[in-house]
Write an enzyme that holds these catalytic residues in place. Structure first.
Site: not given
Length: 504
Positions: A125, A209, A244, A301
């Protein structure tokens, strides 16, 4: 010519390094292209449909994926045994493994996917954010680098403002993620996040964040060829999730304006361009309550939910992947692409929604798929087969298409009601709950949909209503049969009355 440009190399035999519905889906497109297919399978999948469908099949090990589907050297060896020139990894397993991508290249084989370098950059990330920042892609306020100094991290969290999110740099699926509401809880939550990230990914790097309290998950499908052409195929809304992970996806989103769509599309293309991306990929964004969007990550992908994009664009993404890997240029431009209609996908999992969506295993005692206009089922099972405990519990992807969102929703409800599965619990009932809920129908929902609106009582009430309706119908049928039986034994005079009435 771009540095990643390649000469055309026609593919005549393709090995699919996956299983189940995605393996079958890839094989069908390959067959339409005149390409021979090779299946690989574990001992648990010996009788699987993808094994029967392929032109050739190779067993690559025992049931655990760590001893079969995740063994790159066995997959490459299967290519050598069968003469397959290329490998399609599908999704999951080795599909985003940069080390495997390099092994494939070193073996002189073609991977249906991006370069190992692009995979590696976008697989983390933090490096993904660094690449995206080259093109000034909007980012959620926070840290741009991994941070392990608790005091410094806490200070930055105060500057960003609580609540904040601590996330594992190498993470996914909600692992290594912590929401922190106030400064007093920060140190403990950061230590927990680092510990979980280390355990799950072997990498304890985390970043922070600002926490978007009412986020929507919007992703953009991109395609890039080896000649420098990159296009986007519009967005998918993936906000209905549990743990999630997505359960319901649709295209297009119910809330994006054309202006926002164009801006997000351009950003997605720029993210792909930052790593010279080739093949199919997905750039993911968070959309807040003000319809401001922020870069989240890139999946290098094919996505599970790719069928909804195929239905609204008319583009076969698997065929495009194969053409790109063969060195062909994209046959269409951004201007050629248009949104037509609306598509919705429900992931039919072997899970019990009434019991926190826990996986359920067993035998498919009844398995009958829905049919009719605008209904697509991508699956890898048939009646009598068992759901293996070793792999992801998804049975099928149920997809409906309509001229607009309303028709796609009603068609999904009809398809769910026609889908017959017994022997295990599934997410079909949950899917119907979503389709009928006011928040979903009006488009006013976010990633907290399950937490806000769904619980075990939701399905219990639905089941009780259906049981009541079934009881009423059964009672009426019984009464009609009873009346018929009485009528058939009435006196001869009654029967003569009917005959006389008919003569007149």
């Amino acid at each position: 010519m771009p540095e990643n440009a390649k000469l055309q190399t026609p593919i005549s035999k393709l090995l699919i390094a996956n299983r189940g519905e995605i393996a079958l889906r890839i094989m069908r497109s390959a067959k339409e292209m005149g390409i021979k297919t090779v299946a690989v399978f574990s001992e648990a999948d010996r009788n699987a449909l993808h094994v029967r469908y392929a032109d050739e099949a190779i067993c690559i090990g025992p049931p655990p994926s760590s001893e079969s589907y995740l063994r790159g050297e066995k997959i490459i060896d299967a290519c050598k045994q069968t003469g397959a020139q290329a490998i399609h990894p599908g999704y999951g397993f080795l599909s985003e493994n940069a080390g495997f991508a390099k092994m494939v290249a070193d073996a002189g084989l073609i991977l249906i996917g991006p370069s190992p370098e692009a995979m590696e950059t976008m697989g983390n990330k933090l490096s993904a954010k660094a690449a995206a920042l080259k093109y000034n892609i909007p980012m959620v306020p926070g840290t741009d680098e991994a941070i392990d100094d608790v005091a410094a991290a806490k200070q930055r969290a105060v500057e960003v403002g609580f609540p904040i999110l601590i996330k594992a740099a190498a993470g996914g699926g909600g692992k290594g993620m912590r929401i922190v509401e106030k400064a007093d809880d920060f140190e403990e939550q950061m230590q927990l996040a680092v510990s979980e990230a280390t355990s799950a990914f072997g990498d304890g790097a985390v970043f922070i964040e600002r926490y978007v309290s009412s986020p929507r998950h919007i992703e953009i499908q991109v395609l890039g060829d080896t000649h420098g052409h990159i296009v986007h195929l519009f967005e998918r809304e993936c906000s209905v999730q549990r743990r999630h992970q997505k359960v319901v996806e649709e295209a297009p989103s119910a809330v994006l304006t054309e202006e926002i769509r164009q801006k997000m599309g351009k950003c997605a293309v720029d993210v792909a361009r930052s790593v010279n991306y080739t093949g199919a990929g997905t750039v993911e964004f968070i959309l807040d309550e003000n319809l401001d969007f922020f870069f989240l990550e890139m999946n290098t992908r094919l996505q599970v939910e790719h069928p909804v994009t195929e239905l609204i664009t008319g583009i076969d993404l698997v065929k495009e992947q194969i053409k790109i890997a063969s060195g062909e240029k994209l046959s269409f431009s951004q201007e050629d692409l248009k949104i037509s209609g609306h598509a919705i996908e429900l992931r039919v999992y072997a899970e019990d929604p009434a019991n926190s969506f826990l996986p359920d295993i067993g035998t498919l005692q009844t398995y009958k798929t829905p049919k009719g206009n605008g209904v697509r089922v991508d699956d890898g099972f048939e009646q009598g087969m068992e759901i293996p405990i070793y792999y992801d519990p998804m049975i099928a992807k149920l997809v409906t298409y309509g001229k607009d969102r309303g028709e796609a929703i009603e068609r999904m409800i009809r398809a769910i009601e026609e889908y017959e599965i017994t022997g295990i619990e599934t997410t079909l009932g949950f899917g119907k709950f979503v389709m009928q809920h006011e928040a979903f129908r009006t488009g006013k929902f976010d990633t907290h949909f399950v937490g806000k609106y769904f619980n075990s009582e939701s399905l219990k009430a639905e089941n009780e209503d259906e049981a009541l309706i079934a009881a009423i119908i059964a009672t009426r049928i019984f009464q009609q049969q009873k009346q018929f039986a009485v009528g058939s034994t009435t006196s001869k005079s009654s029967s003569d009355w009917r005959k006389n009435r008919l003569r007149h």
